[in-house]
Enzyme design. Structure first.
Site, PDB file in Angstrom:
ATOM      1  N   PRO A   1       0.792  -1.237   0.000  1.00 44.40           N
ATOM      2  CA  PRO A   1       0.000   0.000   0.000  1.00 44.40           C
ATOM      3  C   PRO A   1       0.822   1.285   0.000  1.00 44.40           C
ATOM      4  CG  PRO A   1       0.121  -0.845   2.224  1.00 44.40           C
ATOM      5  CD  PRO A   1       0.844  -1.847   1.359  1.00 44.40           C
ATOM      6  N   GLY A   2       2.158   1.171  -0.030  1.00 42.29           N
ATOM      7  CA  GLY A   2       2.983   2.365  -0.146  1.00 42.29           C
ATOM      8  C   GLY A   2       3.927   2.634   1.005  1.00 42.29           C
TER       9      GLY A   2
ATOM     10  N   TRP B   1       6.829   1.127   1.871  1.00 44.16           N
ATOM     11  CA  TRP B   1       8.236   1.192   1.444  1.00 44.16           C
ATOM     12  C   TRP B   1       8.486   2.480   0.661  1.00 44.16           C
ATOM     13  CZ3 TRP B   1      11.501  -3.617  -0.137  1.00 44.16           C
ATOM     14  CH2 TRP B   1      11.584  -4.494   0.950  1.00 44.16           C
TER      15      TRP B   1
ATOM     16  N   ASP C   1       2.772  -1.330  -8.646  1.00 45.55           N
ATOM     17  CA  ASP C   1       2.133  -2.518  -8.095  1.00 45.55           C
ATOM     18  C   ASP C   1       0.965  -2.891  -8.993  1.00 45.55           C
ATOM     19  OD1 ASP C   1       2.170  -3.902  -5.017  1.00 45.55           O
ATOM     20  OD2 ASP C   1       0.386  -4.267  -6.236  1.00 45.55           O
TER      21      ASP C   1
ATOM     22  N   ASP D   1       1.608  -4.181 -13.984  1.00 45.82           N
ATOM     23  CA  ASP D   1       2.234  -5.492 -13.832  1.00 45.82           C
ATOM     24  C   ASP D   1       3.690  -5.402 -14.278  1.00 45.82           C
ATOM     25  OD1 ASP D   1       2.998  -8.121 -13.804  1.00 45.82           O
ATOM     26  OD2 ASP D   1       1.382  -8.847 -15.100  1.00 45.82           O
TER      27      ASP D   1
ATOM     28  N   ASP E   1       9.200  -5.913  -2.705  1.00 42.43           N
ATOM     29  CA  ASP E   1       8.461  -6.535  -1.604  1.00 42.43           C
ATOM     30  C   ASP E   1       7.294  -7.339  -2.177  1.00 42.43           C
ATOM     31  OD1 ASP E   1       8.121  -7.014   1.150  1.00 42.43           O
ATOM     32  OD2 ASP E   1       6.576  -5.483   1.308  1.00 42.43           O
TER      33      ASP E   1
ATOM     34  N   LYS F   1      12.391  -9.706  -1.493  1.00 38.68           N
ATOM     35  CA  LYS F   1      11.842 -10.602  -0.472  1.00 38.68           C
ATOM     36  C   LYS F   1      11.553 -11.966  -1.081  1.00 38.68           C
ATOM     37  CE  LYS F   1       7.464 -10.167   0.827  1.00 38.68           C
ATOM     38  NZ  LYS F   1       6.296  -9.569   1.515  1.00 38.68           N
TER      39      LYS F   1
END
Length: 256
Positions: free
Chosen positions: A96-97, A99, A125, A142, A168, A208
């Site tokens: 949702p923002g 990072w 995202d 994407d 992430d 990650k």
């Protein structure tokens, strides 16, 4: 005897206020669905309890971060010094923002302090998410699509390359650990390929993954292109989670 037991169970439920009156067959499909629903409710309750008692969730509210994951990037940067003012960074899987909020503070502080060098933060995202001041937001985009990659490259035309690509990204959990591990590694390789195409020599890549059998293979692949590769797990990453981060530094560049 089995039919009799099922009958009395059904009668008891019909007389209970607020409970469905549909017959429950102890060995049938209805019972299976009932058990699955019970497990989901238990899992949701456990998640809620964990959130309520998680100090990072509370701290995120105080610091006005959108979620607790901000502290993972903050910890990694505090320890490994991967971010600095003026850097050009691409944030993959940004929703949702949180990072992106960290990246703006540490790489693009010029929006608040003109004496600091201005960096460029591009966040994307596949989901929609709210804008973050000081960052270019590519929502519903994407990273595997060529048009998304072209859009990022267009935003980078005024720079000499990316200083860091951070990811992430994570797939929706399937409930099967091995499948989830393979899927998140695939996403990490997607981010890596993008990083190799856009990074300047000396650049950084952070991604990650959920730990598993493919981790060592990815580490070896990273070492082909980066001078230093290590596995990091910040304290804010839950101890019972398979989540780890692969940090690759000193991009060697691609040989022609």
């Amino acid at each position: 005897m089995q039919k009799l037991g099922t009958y009395y169970l059904d009668v008891a439920l019909r007389g209970s206020r607020g409970i469905s009156t549909s017959p429950i067959r102890m060995n049938g499909k209805s019972n299976s669905l009932f058990l699955k629903s019970t497990r989901r409710k238990k899992s949701s309750h456990e998640w809620l309890q964990r959130q309520l008692h998680d100090p990072y969730v509370k701290w995120a509210r105080v610091e006005q971060y959108r979620c607790r994951s901000a502290f993972k990037l903050l910890e990694i940067d505090d320890k490994h010094k991967i971010l600095s003012p003026g850097m050009n960074v691409v944030d993959c899987g940004a929703a949702p923002g949180s990072w992106t909020q960290v990246l703006v503070k540490r790489c693009n502080p010029a929006i608040n302090d003109p004496s600091q060098p201005a960096g460029s933060i591009i966040s994307l995202d596949i989901q929609d998410f709210l804008p973050v001041e000081g960052a270019h937001i590519l929502a519903k985009s994407d990273i595997t699509a060529k048009e998304t990659q072209d859009a990022v490259l267009n935003l980078l035309q005024s720079t000499d390359g990316v200083d860091a690509v951070v990811s992430d990204m994570a797939p929706s959990p399937s409930g099967f650990q091995e499948m989830d591990h393979e899927n998140i590694v695939k996403l990490s390789y997607t981010a890596l390929r993008f990083s190799l195409k856009t990074s300047k020599v000396g650049g950084t890549f952070l991604t990650k993954i959920w730990d598993g059998r493919l981790r060592l293979k990815m580490e070896e692949d990273l070492k082909r292109y980066y001078g230093r590769v290590q596995v990091v797990k910040p304290k804010s990453s839950r101890s019972d989670s398979a989540e780890v981060f692969l940090l690759a530094r000193d991009f060697k560049g691609l040989k022609a």
